[in-house]
Enzyme design. Structure first.
Site, PDB file in Angstrom:
ATOM      1  N   THR A 189     -58.607  -1.750  54.370  1.00 56.39           N
ATOM      2  CA  THR A 189     -58.224  -1.195  53.082  1.00 56.39           C
ATOM      3  C   THR A 189     -58.042   0.321  53.163  1.00 56.39           C
ATOM      4  OG1 THR A 189     -59.456  -2.926  51.970  1.00 56.39           O
ATOM      5  CG2 THR A 189     -58.884  -0.993  50.664  1.00 56.39           C
ATOM      6  N   CYS A 243     -48.991 -13.972  33.836  1.00 65.07           N
ATOM      7  CA  CYS A 243     -48.900 -12.522  33.595  1.00 65.07           C
ATOM      8  C   CYS A 243     -49.209 -11.775  34.888  1.00 65.07           C
ATOM      9  CB  CYS A 243     -49.876 -12.129  32.490  1.00 65.07           C
ATOM     10  SG  CYS A 243     -49.587 -10.488  31.796  1.00 65.07           S
ATOM     11  N   ASP A 302     -61.978  -8.014  34.884  1.00 59.52           N
ATOM     12  CA  ASP A 302     -61.490  -7.815  36.237  1.00 59.52           C
ATOM     13  C   ASP A 302     -60.065  -7.265  36.167  1.00 59.52           C
ATOM     14  OD1 ASP A 302     -60.006  -9.923  35.366  1.00 59.52           O
ATOM     15  OD2 ASP A 302     -60.160 -11.050  37.240  1.00 59.52           O
ATOM     16  N   TYR A 306     -68.635  -6.962  36.133  1.00 63.49           N
ATOM     17  CA  TYR A 306     -67.739  -8.122  36.052  1.00 63.49           C
ATOM     18  C   TYR A 306     -68.480  -9.424  36.322  1.00 63.49           C
ATOM     19  CZ  TYR A 306     -64.936 -11.961  37.392  1.00 63.49           C
ATOM     20  OH  TYR A 306     -64.475 -13.242  37.472  1.00 63.49           O
ATOM     21  N   GLY A 334     -64.129 -11.319  54.874  1.00 63.50           N
ATOM     22  CA  GLY A 334     -64.054  -9.890  54.599  1.00 63.50           C
ATOM     23  C   GLY A 334     -65.100  -9.383  53.619  1.00 63.50           C
ATOM     24  N   CYS A 379     -44.993 -17.866  28.734  1.00 65.15           N
ATOM     25  CA  CYS A 379     -46.326 -17.386  28.355  1.00 65.15           C
ATOM     26  C   CYS A 379     -46.800 -17.997  27.030  1.00 65.15           C
ATOM     27  CB  CYS A 379     -46.327 -15.865  28.229  1.00 65.15           C
ATOM     28  SG  CYS A 379     -47.961 -15.216  27.829  1.00 65.15           S
ATOM     29  N   CYS A 436     -42.803 -14.231  31.365  1.00 68.76           N
ATOM     30  CA  CYS A 436     -43.029 -14.112  29.920  1.00 68.76           C
ATOM     31  C   CYS A 436     -42.448 -15.284  29.131  1.00 68.76           C
ATOM     32  CB  CYS A 436     -42.457 -12.788  29.418  1.00 68.76           C
ATOM     33  SG  CYS A 436     -43.221 -11.345  30.201  1.00 68.76           S
ATOM     34  N   THR A 443     -60.334 -11.240  46.371  1.00 67.24           N
ATOM     35  CA  THR A 443     -59.919 -12.278  47.312  1.00 67.24           C
ATOM     36  C   THR A 443     -59.193 -13.391  46.572  1.00 67.24           C
ATOM     37  OG1 THR A 443     -61.943 -11.767  48.533  1.00 67.24           O
ATOM     38  CG2 THR A 443     -60.732 -13.724  49.212  1.00 67.24           C
ATOM     39  N   GLU A 473     -67.867 -16.527  42.151  1.00 67.00           N
ATOM     40  CA  GLU A 473     -67.496 -15.201  41.631  1.00 67.00           C
ATOM     41  C   GLU A 473     -67.624 -14.120  42.703  1.00 67.00           C
ATOM     42  OE1 GLU A 473     -65.894 -14.593  39.101  1.00 67.00           O
ATOM     43  OE2 GLU A 473     -66.103 -16.515  38.069  1.00 67.00           O
ATOM     44  N   TRP A 524     -65.157 -24.922  42.170  1.00 67.72           N
ATOM     45  CA  TRP A 524     -66.249 -24.318  41.400  1.00 67.72           C
ATOM     46  C   TRP A 524     -66.146 -24.639  39.908  1.00 67.72           C
ATOM     47  CZ3 TRP A 524     -63.076 -21.706  44.795  1.00 67.72           C
ATOM     48  CH2 TRP A 524     -61.969 -21.041  44.242  1.00 67.72           C
ATOM     49  N   ARG A 525     -65.115 -25.408  39.537  1.00 64.77           N
ATOM     50  CA  ARG A 525     -65.023 -25.836  38.139  1.00 64.77           C
ATOM     51  C   ARG A 525     -65.521 -27.258  37.950  1.00 64.77           C
ATOM     52  NH1 ARG A 525     -59.181 -22.900  36.843  1.00 64.77           N
ATOM     53  NH2 ARG A 525     -60.094 -20.830  36.523  1.00 64.77           N
TER      54      ARG A 525
END
Length: 361
Positions: A310, A202, A148, A130, A91, A212, A209, A53, A47, A34-35
């Site tokens: 869930t 993260c 998100d 979102y 799902g 990062c 870290c 997911t 999205e 999707w990029r």
DNA sequence: GAGACGTGGGG
DNA sequence: TCCCCAAGTCT
């Protein structure tokens, strides 16, 4: 924004943070289908699929879906069962149903093109705060927050925010923070960079870290609190429901299936009839005859199955059964061949029962 | 605001 | 086995 949050931002190097985050994202972002471009339809589908997911799960579903429904018009024109079949196994099936509803809204109200006006976009079925922000920033380059779970976790640590991210109102706090932090030159890379950082560095468990790119901007790292943040209250315990599932064969060698209601759990999907087994009561055969409207002879238990959702758990005993009835009593029930069964969308719980179908007859 | 709403993966 | 998730939205 609260006084405390304004104080935290007043000593924060916003442009330095933007530069480090976007620079890292530009170099390290994953190569995802999707990029490929910024086509609003492609961004939208991704999205929705990515809600709750994982990326690795979504990729094959995304590629198949885009091949089957290449345009908004194609999605709007499709049969609902076809869309659910493409969603089978992913799902949260209301996402698929809402997606098609929204596609039809876009055709009817916006000449088949995704609106870039925030209020119009947010009015579409299945597009919440979102997803609205994600499409506006990624597809249309607008400096809108897309908050998100990743964004809340990352910013909780960077700014040492102690609000409970499990509470709905907390999202508004982070939207206000993102509005203050977001790059107006490249809002897409800023928002996606925040999420990519949450996915790759993260992480909830063991954040890396030492690797990062925004370590020097992170208050939690400096105070050693990165494992305490974010604050997130616990979920409550699930309820268990016990069922008997019946694999009912007729003399034509077909099997009885039923369509679930259009609302609620697994809406619009097909399943083998299930009888809820409460505390004692009648025999399975008697209950089944009453609830299904057909007489049948139940065989030995063929297997057991536990399926965890869930919010609840199904514990299912699986039985093969035989009936002499040729036509089901109810409109939503059908006797079908294996081939006909494969055309219809089934939840994973019932796909797991298919190996127990009796071979003879 | 709390609860409903799926599935598969990881520790 | 069990718990926690993973790019949320709807009622």
């Amino acid at each position: 924004m609260s006084q405390m949050q304004e104080n935290k931002l007043s000593t924060f190097d916003i442009s330095g943070f933007q530069g480090d985050l976007i620079g890292w994202y530009s170099n390290e972002k994953r190569d995802l289908p999707w990029r490929l471009n910024r086509d609003p339809y492609r961004v939208w589908i991704s999205e929705i699929m990515l809600q709750q997911t994982r990326v690795d799960t979504v990729i094959p579903f995304y590629n198949r879906f885009m091949e089957k429904f290449p345009t908004i018009q194609a999605l709007a024109d499709a049969d609902e069962q076809e869309v659910l079949k493409a969603w089978e196994g992913l799902g949260y099936y209301s996402r698929a149903r809402n997606l098609q509803t929204a596609a039809r809204e876009v055709v009817a109200l916006h000449e088949g093109k995704m609106p870039s006006v925030p209020k119009l976009l947010g009015a579409l079925k299945g597009i919440g705060p979102y997803t609205k922000g994600a499409i506006l920033s990624i597809a249309f380059g607008q400096p809108e927050p897309a908050v998100d779970g990743n964004v809340m976790r990352v910013l909780s640590r960077i700014l040492e925010i102690d609000e409970d991210i499990a509470l709905p109102k907390t999202r508004k706090t982070f939207e206000a923070l993102v509005r203050a932090l977001i790059s107006h030159e490249d809002p897409s890379s800023f928002n996606q960079g925040l999420m990519e950082l949450g996915a790759l560095i993260c992480t909830p468990q063991s954040p890396m870290c030492l690797f990062c790119p925004v370590q020097q901007h992170c208050r939690a790292f400096h105070t050693g609190r990165q494992l305490e943040l974010p604050v997130k209250s616990k979920a409550k315990k699930k309820k268990t429901i016990r069922y008997a599932a019946l694999l009912i064969h007729n003399s034509d060698g077909k099997v009885l299936i039923e369509k679930r209601p259009q609302t609620g759990l697994l809406a619009g999907l097909w399943q083998f009839p299930m009888i809820e087994m409460g505390v004692k009561g009648e025999t399975l055969e008697g209950k089944a005859a009453k609830e299904l409207g057909i007489g049948l002879e139940v065989g030995d238990k063929a297997g057991v199955l536990k399926h965890v959702f869930t919010h609840l758990i199904w514990e299912i005993d699986i039985f093969n059964a035989i009936t002499t009835v040729a036509e089901p009593a109810s409109e939503r029930m059908r006797f079908v061949t294996m081939e006909e069964m494969e055309e219809r969308p089934f939840p994973v719980s019932h796909q797991k029962m298919m190996p127990y179908l009796s071979r003879e007859q």
